[in-house]
Design a protein around this motif. Structure first.
Motif, mmCIF file in Angstrom:
data_model
loop_
_atom_site.group_PDB
_atom_site.id
_atom_site.type_symbol
_atom_site.label_atom_id
_atom_site.label_comp_id
_atom_site.label_asym_id
_atom_site.label_seq_id
_atom_site.Cartn_x
_atom_site.Cartn_y
_atom_site.Cartn_z
ATOM 1 N N ARG A 1 -9.471 34.342 -30.518
ATOM 2 C CA ARG A 1 -9.983 33.172 -29.792
ATOM 3 C C ARG A 1 -11.470 33.330 -29.505
ATOM 4 O O ARG A 1 -11.969 34.429 -29.291
ATOM 5 C CB ARG A 1 -9.276 33.007 -28.445
ATOM 6 N N VAL A 2 -12.155 32.209 -29.430
ATOM 7 C CA VAL A 2 -13.546 32.203 -29.003
ATOM 8 C C VAL A 2 -13.736 31.034 -28.033
ATOM 9 O O VAL A 2 -13.171 29.962 -28.231
ATOM 10 C CB VAL A 2 -14.507 32.121 -30.216
ATOM 11 N N PHE A 3 -14.471 31.286 -26.947
ATOM 12 C CA PHE A 3 -14.812 30.241 -25.975
ATOM 13 C C PHE A 3 -16.223 29.738 -26.281
ATOM 14 O O PHE A 3 -17.113 30.550 -26.574
ATOM 15 C CB PHE A 3 -14.773 30.797 -24.543
ATOM 16 N N LEU B 1 -16.279 23.151 -21.892
ATOM 17 C CA LEU B 1 -15.867 24.436 -22.445
ATOM 18 C C LEU B 1 -14.810 24.163 -23.509
ATOM 19 O O LEU B 1 -13.955 23.283 -23.323
ATOM 20 C CB LEU B 1 -15.301 25.305 -21.328
ATOM 21 N N HIS B 2 -14.886 24.896 -24.610
ATOM 22 C CA HIS B 2 -13.948 24.681 -25.716
ATOM 23 C C HIS B 2 -13.368 26.032 -26.131
ATOM 24 O O HIS B 2 -14.077 27.037 -26.111
ATOM 25 C CB HIS B 2 -14.655 24.059 -26.919
ATOM 26 N N ASP C 1 -7.370 22.883 -30.661
ATOM 27 C CA ASP C 1 -8.424 23.396 -29.785
ATOM 28 C C ASP C 1 -8.117 23.006 -28.347
ATOM 29 O O ASP C 1 -7.393 22.050 -28.085
ATOM 30 C CB ASP C 1 -9.781 22.794 -30.183
ATOM 31 N N LEU C 2 -8.696 23.775 -27.441
ATOM 32 C CA LEU C 2 -8.554 23.462 -26.017
ATOM 33 C C LEU C 2 -9.948 23.163 -25.473
ATOM 34 O O LEU C 2 -10.924 23.829 -25.849
ATOM 35 C CB LEU C 2 -7.947 24.675 -25.311
ATOM 36 N N HIS C 3 -10.038 22.149 -24.605
ATOM 37 C CA HIS C 3 -11.331 21.736 -24.053
ATOM 38 C C HIS C 3 -11.201 21.646 -22.534
ATOM 39 O O HIS C 3 -10.154 21.231 -22.023
ATOM 40 C CB HIS C 3 -11.735 20.372 -24.604
ATOM 41 N N VAL C 4 -12.241 22.011 -21.841
ATOM 42 C CA VAL C 4 -12.237 21.945 -20.374
ATOM 43 C C VAL C 4 -13.400 21.059 -19.941
ATOM 44 O O VAL C 4 -14.556 21.326 -20.309
ATOM 45 C CB VAL C 4 -12.390 23.348 -19.758
ATOM 46 N N SER D 1 -16.386 33.052 -18.631
ATOM 47 C CA SER D 1 -16.200 31.716 -18.038
ATOM 48 C C SER D 1 -15.512 31.796 -16.693
ATOM 49 O O SER D 1 -15.957 31.192 -15.721
ATOM 50 C CB SER D 1 -15.348 30.833 -18.963
ATOM 51 N N GLU D 2 -14.412 32.549 -16.630
ATOM 52 C CA GLU D 2 -13.555 32.492 -15.448
ATOM 53 C C GLU D 2 -14.087 33.361 -14.313
ATOM 54 O O GLU D 2 -13.998 32.984 -13.155
ATOM 55 C CB GLU D 2 -12.121 32.898 -15.820
#
Lengths: 370, 370
Positions: A149-151, A134-135, B133-136, A183-184
């Motif tokens: 923001r965009v996931f 996931l980003h 960016d954030l990554h999971v 996502s969550e």
């Protein structure tokens, strides 16, 4: 976070001495899910006058009974395996279960979550399969001139797949949600992981933007349509270009889908039907379907049914039999029938809630990009 | 989500017709932040007997006063700009503010959040600067044989920086948190974005793993040390290799830092001081500092102070003057002094809470990799 994570707070206070005192004094476990699917809800409230469980999936409002120790409780069920939300009404005030650390955030008010596990891991569980990533990206919206923001979900193997291009599903949330909710709460990444591992779904990128270019709370009458217009504008001008510059994706409408729930279902119909040059697949889950006659965003799509039918690989509409939007979906679908627009329409068990939307995602995604 | 997002629920119910009825009947706005920094807290509770605000940063417990309309309220402050958490006690039951959609999730119980904005955007705000960016990622832990998640921040420009290698900060959460908390509550990505844009911080990758290889709630006496051992084991065997295979990072200890708060501060001291071959920079924020004499993980590091001082580029320890762990940090630091271990030690304003940890991240990261 496991459901069991709520156990043994006092024990934990010993072994994690860094931990401030638990807020409730003596430890009360709530909810407790029994092996037969019954659920016991509790609340420590010696001074409270009335405590009511609100759980529409269990029939609505159910009073808890006060014990001599000041702990209120009620056992319900058995309940079918699912992830369900509930609130308490404590002396008339609706709030979460303070003993339960699992909380669904929602702009209209938080709710507590209870998970009744399936016997074997089910389609939304973390399974021992390859996992996607996931980003989260920030970008500046040209529509609203704000940072947004965009996931983005990338499927297992994406990073190592060389030059391979992927199809894209744009997946939209409801009015009380934000870009993190699919996502969550919705577990979209885990649902895709499991479906891809089972060979049921084409590996795809799933893009989850924020559906509130008009800030939630800055709404005024008529802003719903304005919000949808700005959303589609931002999607086309900012989100799709961002995705196509940052990810290896097909830029072909036959490899692009859009779907959403509730408000996001209305947005997916508006974007999907007004911008057929962009999307061949459209899904509307329990959607705030636009008025098919009055709404500017969609009123053109019945003008040439043969063209619409030729361009639309899938128009998939589903709504729960107990959903307050049932009638609105029926009206929309009636209009499709009158104009001979090919579509799939399902009325399913359920109301306006996440168990339904997780199932819709599970049932919709195998139909894409085939 | 803006603080203002809680406004106008009824208006929103008109313009987002997909939206179920707001749960509270007539709309009550809480909290309301005034332009001078005062805050009004409200609760609609005509049947409630007592409503108390719990806000340690405002002096502790403050009763709300019931109005004729059944709405309880109290105005406090002015309060310095910050993001602060609070709870209500409603007829003896501690819970969140049900009118406020901003909630901090915590394994020991949720809390409501209120933000007093600074006059100009401050170090944790979304500013008009390049964003990382954030990554999971999911991975299977060899230490616990469970699927686990890790959050990874990449700095602005990372994707387009060709072959460039980056230093890495491993950033650990507290006992009630999970791998998402530093991003969602701590705002680590935004703090780094702003510091990097200001040229104060070396662009770095920040890795935020989960600190509970022993499931929170499956703890028993002695599990704290066992959890730390497993955590360090997983970090070394799984997390660092994952990061070094997926990201362009330096594999040099002089380009690797570890820091954490509370339980995570204890873990960062345990990992940093017992595995000096891995980390040259160590930060402990309000930490559950290990017993410097008894704890197996750290007792070796004073054996050869010259070696420790040669290897440790930075040992940075900070704690709030009102933190319940103050004494424990003083004991640890006294031990460092006795053995001539070079370190930085700060006692700062504040208690055991996020405003302190956001400031520590702001103050610690400029010292890294210089």
């Amino acid at each position: 976070m496991s459901l069991k994570s709520s156990l043994c707070l006092l024990a934990a206070a010993f072994v994690f001495p860094a931990w401030p005192q638990p807020p409730q004094g003596p430890r009360t476990v709530s909810p407790e899910v029994h092996s037969d699917g019954r659920i016991t809800f509790r609340l420590r409230g010696p001074e409270a006058q009335s405590v009511v469980l609100n759980a529409p999936w269990a029939g609505g409002e159910i009073p808890l009974v006060k014990g001599e120790d000041g702990v209120w409780s009620i056992t319900i069920g058995p309940v079918e395996p699912d992830i369900l939300d509930y609130t308490y009404r404590i002396d008339g005030v609706r709030t979460i279960d303070p003993h339960n650390p699992r909380v669904k955030l929602w702009l209209g008010g938080a709710a507590s979550l209870v998970e009744v596990p399936a016997e074997a891991p089910t389609y939304y569980d973390v399974q021992d399969v390859p996992h996607g990533d996931l980003h989260v990206h920030w970008f500046r919206s040209s529509a609203s001139n704000r940072p947004r923001r965009v996931f983005v979900y990338t499927p297992p193997g994406y990073a190592a797949s060389g030059e391979r291009l992927y199809p894209v599903l744009y997946l939209l949330h409801g009015a009380g949600d934000d870009e993190s909710t699919w996502s969550e709460v919705g577990r979209a990444p885990l649902i895709l992981d499991n479906l891809i591992a089972a060979g049921k779904v084409e590996p795809m990128i799933v893009v989850m933007p924020n559906g509130h270019p008009v800030r939630f709370g800055e709404a005024s009458r008529g802003t719903g349509n304005r919000n949808t217009e700005l959303f589609v504008d931002e999607l086309v001008k900012d989100v799709i270009p961002l995705i196509e510059s940052r990810y290896r994706v097909h830029k072909d409408r036959r490899k692009r889908a859009i779907a959403g729930l509730s408000m996001g279902g209305g947005q997916s119909l508006a974007a999907g039907l007004s911008r057929a040059e962009l999307f061949a697949y459209v899904g509307a889950f329990s959607s705030a379907a636009p008025d098919p006659v009055e709404d500017a965003a969609v009123k053109g799509f019945t003008a040439d049914p043969r063209k619409t039918n030729r361009e639309t690989a899938l128009l998939w509409i589903a709504v729960g039999e107990k959903d307050f939007l049932l009638k609105r979906n029926q009206v929309f679908v009636e209009h499709l029938k009158e104009h001979g627009i090919r579509h799939t329409y399902l009325e399913t068990p359920g109301d306006h809630s996440w168990p339904v939307w997780r199932r819709y995602l599970r049932d919709f995604t195998p139909l894409l990009f085939r």
